[in-house]
Write a protein that holds these residues in place. Structure first.
Motif, mmCIF file in Angstrom:
data_model
loop_
_atom_site.group_PDB
_atom_site.id
_atom_site.type_symbol
_atom_site.label_atom_id
_atom_site.label_comp_id
_atom_site.label_asym_id
_atom_site.label_seq_id
_atom_site.Cartn_x
_atom_site.Cartn_y
_atom_site.Cartn_z
ATOM 1 N N GLY A 171 2.580 -20.053 68.521
ATOM 2 C CA GLY A 171 2.836 -19.263 69.726
ATOM 3 C C GLY A 171 1.842 -18.131 69.836
ATOM 4 N N ASP A 172 2.346 -16.966 70.185
ATOM 5 C CA ASP A 172 1.493 -15.789 70.336
ATOM 6 C C ASP A 172 0.701 -15.526 69.067
ATOM 7 O OD1 ASP A 172 2.552 -15.380 72.855
ATOM 8 O OD2 ASP A 172 4.029 -13.914 72.172
ATOM 9 N N ARG A 173 -0.561 -15.178 69.256
ATOM 10 C CA ARG A 173 -1.409 -14.830 68.122
ATOM 11 C C ARG A 173 -2.448 -13.832 68.619
ATOM 12 N NH1 ARG A 173 -3.112 -18.981 63.575
ATOM 13 N NH2 ARG A 173 -0.956 -19.421 63.983
ATOM 14 N N MET A 174 -2.545 -12.697 67.924
ATOM 15 C CA MET A 174 -3.517 -11.678 68.297
ATOM 16 C C MET A 174 -4.230 -11.181 67.060
ATOM 17 S SD MET A 174 -3.009 -7.909 70.045
ATOM 18 C CE MET A 174 -2.729 -8.522 71.696
ATOM 19 N N THR A 175 -5.533 -11.052 67.159
ATOM 20 C CA THR A 175 -6.296 -10.469 66.064
ATOM 21 C C THR A 175 -6.387 -8.957 66.268
ATOM 22 O OG1 THR A 175 -8.401 -10.693 67.226
ATOM 23 C CG2 THR A 175 -7.710 -12.552 65.806
ATOM 24 N N TYR A 176 -6.696 -8.255 65.188
ATOM 25 C CA TYR A 176 -6.883 -6.809 65.295
ATOM 26 C C TYR A 176 -8.028 -6.499 66.254
ATOM 27 C CZ TYR A 176 -3.656 -5.744 61.485
ATOM 28 O OH TYR A 176 -2.526 -5.610 60.703
ATOM 29 N N GLY A 177 -9.069 -7.316 66.215
ATOM 30 C CA GLY A 177 -10.225 -7.091 67.072
ATOM 31 C C GLY A 177 -9.948 -7.281 68.547
ATOM 32 N N ALA A 178 -8.944 -8.067 68.893
ATOM 33 C CA ALA A 178 -8.584 -8.299 70.299
ATOM 34 C C ALA A 178 -7.522 -7.324 70.784
ATOM 35 C CB ALA A 178 -8.086 -9.731 70.481
ATOM 36 N N SER A 179 -7.109 -6.417 69.920
ATOM 37 C CA SER A 179 -6.050 -5.475 70.274
ATOM 38 C C SER A 179 -6.625 -4.206 70.901
ATOM 39 C CB SER A 179 -5.243 -5.112 69.032
ATOM 40 O OG SER A 179 -5.950 -4.174 68.243
ATOM 41 N N PRO A 180 -5.795 -3.415 71.562
ATOM 42 C CA PRO A 180 -6.257 -2.139 72.118
ATOM 43 C C PRO A 180 -6.718 -1.150 71.050
ATOM 44 C CG PRO A 180 -4.177 -2.789 73.124
ATOM 45 C CD PRO A 180 -4.428 -3.729 71.984
ATOM 46 N N MET A 181 -6.364 -1.389 69.794
ATOM 47 C CA MET A 181 -6.779 -0.481 68.727
ATOM 48 C C MET A 181 -7.955 -1.027 67.916
ATOM 49 S SD MET A 181 -3.540 -0.933 66.134
ATOM 50 C CE MET A 181 -4.355 -0.439 64.629
ATOM 51 N N ALA A 182 -8.741 -1.911 68.502
ATOM 52 C CA ALA A 182 -9.857 -2.558 67.791
ATOM 53 C C ALA A 182 -10.827 -1.550 67.181
ATOM 54 C CB ALA A 182 -10.601 -3.498 68.734
ATOM 55 N N ASP A 183 -11.038 -0.407 67.845
ATOM 56 C CA ASP A 183 -11.990 0.577 67.328
ATOM 57 C C ASP A 183 -11.446 1.348 66.120
ATOM 58 O OD1 ASP A 183 -10.085 1.900 68.869
ATOM 59 O OD2 ASP A 183 -11.506 3.373 69.654
ATOM 60 N N GLN A 184 -10.159 1.171 65.792
ATOM 61 C CA GLN A 184 -9.545 1.867 64.658
ATOM 62 C C GLN A 184 -9.346 0.951 63.443
ATOM 63 O OE1 GLN A 184 -5.879 3.713 66.040
ATOM 64 N NE2 GLN A 184 -6.759 3.809 68.094
ATOM 65 N N VAL A 185 -9.784 -0.298 63.565
ATOM 66 C CA VAL A 185 -9.548 -1.306 62.534
ATOM 67 C C VAL A 185 -10.606 -1.193 61.437
ATOM 68 C CG1 VAL A 185 -9.454 -3.799 62.138
ATOM 69 C CG2 VAL A 185 -8.489 -2.838 64.217
ATOM 70 N N PRO A 186 -10.190 -1.335 60.175
ATOM 71 C CA PRO A 186 -11.172 -1.289 59.085
ATOM 72 C C PRO A 186 -12.255 -2.362 59.247
ATOM 73 C CG PRO A 186 -8.930 -1.307 58.208
ATOM 74 C CD PRO A 186 -8.832 -1.547 59.683
ATOM 75 N N GLU A 187 -13.423 -2.065 58.734
ATOM 76 C CA GLU A 187 -14.537 -3.017 58.791
ATOM 77 C C GLU A 187 -14.117 -4.340 58.143
ATOM 78 O OE1 GLU A 187 -19.057 -3.364 57.102
ATOM 79 O OE2 GLU A 187 -18.261 -1.369 57.555
ATOM 80 N N GLY A 188 -14.462 -5.446 58.798
ATOM 81 C CA GLY A 188 -14.126 -6.768 58.284
ATOM 82 C C GLY A 188 -12.741 -7.261 58.674
ATOM 83 N N TRP A 189 -11.994 -6.480 59.432
ATOM 84 C CA TRP A 189 -10.628 -6.865 59.788
ATOM 85 C C TRP A 189 -10.464 -7.262 61.258
ATOM 86 C CZ3 TRP A 189 -5.746 -7.202 57.400
ATOM 87 C CH2 TRP A 189 -5.825 -7.175 56.005
ATOM 88 N N HIS A 190 -11.527 -7.310 62.013
ATOM 89 C CA HIS A 190 -11.403 -7.669 63.431
ATOM 90 C C HIS A 190 -10.880 -9.089 63.633
ATOM 91 C CE1 HIS A 190 -13.936 -4.067 64.337
ATOM 92 N NE2 HIS A 190 -12.958 -3.964 65.219
#
Length: 136
Positions: free
Chosen positions: A29-48
Motif C-alpha cells: 500500500g502506501d509507501r513514502m521515502t524520507y527523501g519524498a517527504s516534506p522534511m527531506a532537507d532534515q534527513v541524515p545523509e544517505g537516508w533519502h
C-alpha cells in the motif's frame, strides 16, 4: 477501533516489506521515502531512499513500518507479530519462509494448544509467532 503492528527497521524496511509481501501474499500500500517527504532537507545523509512509512495489506489485516534513524532505532523486545493460520501446511510454509536467514526460537511443532506453533526472529529482526489452532 483498529489495532496495527508498526514495525521499526534499521534501514532495511523496503527489503523487509517486499519479502513479507511475497511470503504472506500481501498487497503493498502506501509507501513514502524520507527523501519524498516534506522534511527531506532534515534527513541524515544517505537516508533519502529509506522508508518513512510503508503499509502492507494481508487479507483484511495491515502491518505498517518504517526505517528508524540510528539514534531512534531499537531492536524489538518483548513483542512478536502473531499469525494465526487455519491450515497446518500453510503455517509450516510461512514459518519456514520467515525463518530463512533468521533465528528459530521454537521450531514449528504440535503443542497442547495448537496443531502447529513456532517462534522465530526473521532476517530483518522482526519476532514472529506462527499458530495453527487445533481443529474444532
Amino acid at each position: 477501533m483498529k489495532l496495527y503492528s508498526y514495525l521499526s527497521f534499521n534501514g532495511n524496511c523496503d527489503a523487509a516489506f517486499k519479502f513479507y509481501e511475497q511470503v504472506l501474499g500481501g498487497k503493498s500500500g502506501d509507501r513514502m521515502t524520507y527523501g519524498a517527504s516534506p522534511m527531506a532537507d532534515q534527513v541524515p545523509e544517505g537516508w533519502h531512499d529509506k522508508i518513512m512509512h510503508a503499509q502492507l495489506t494481508i487479507g483484511e489485516q495491515e502491518i505498517m513500518g518504517a526505517d528508524s534513524t540510528l539514534e531512534y532505532y531499537e531492536e524489538p523486545k518483548g513483542t512478536s507479530v502473531l499469525i494465526n493460520i487455519e491450515d497446518a501446511g500453510e503455517a509450516e510454509r510461512i514459518f519456514e519462509a520467515l525463518a530463512e536467514n533468521g533465528t528459530v526460537k521454537m521450531p514449528i511443532q504440535e503443542t497442547f494448544w495448537a496443531a502447529r506453533f513456532g517462534m522465530l526472529v526473521d532476517q530483518f529482526g522482526t519476532p514472529w509467532m506462527i499458530n495453527c489452532d487445533r481443529a474444532g
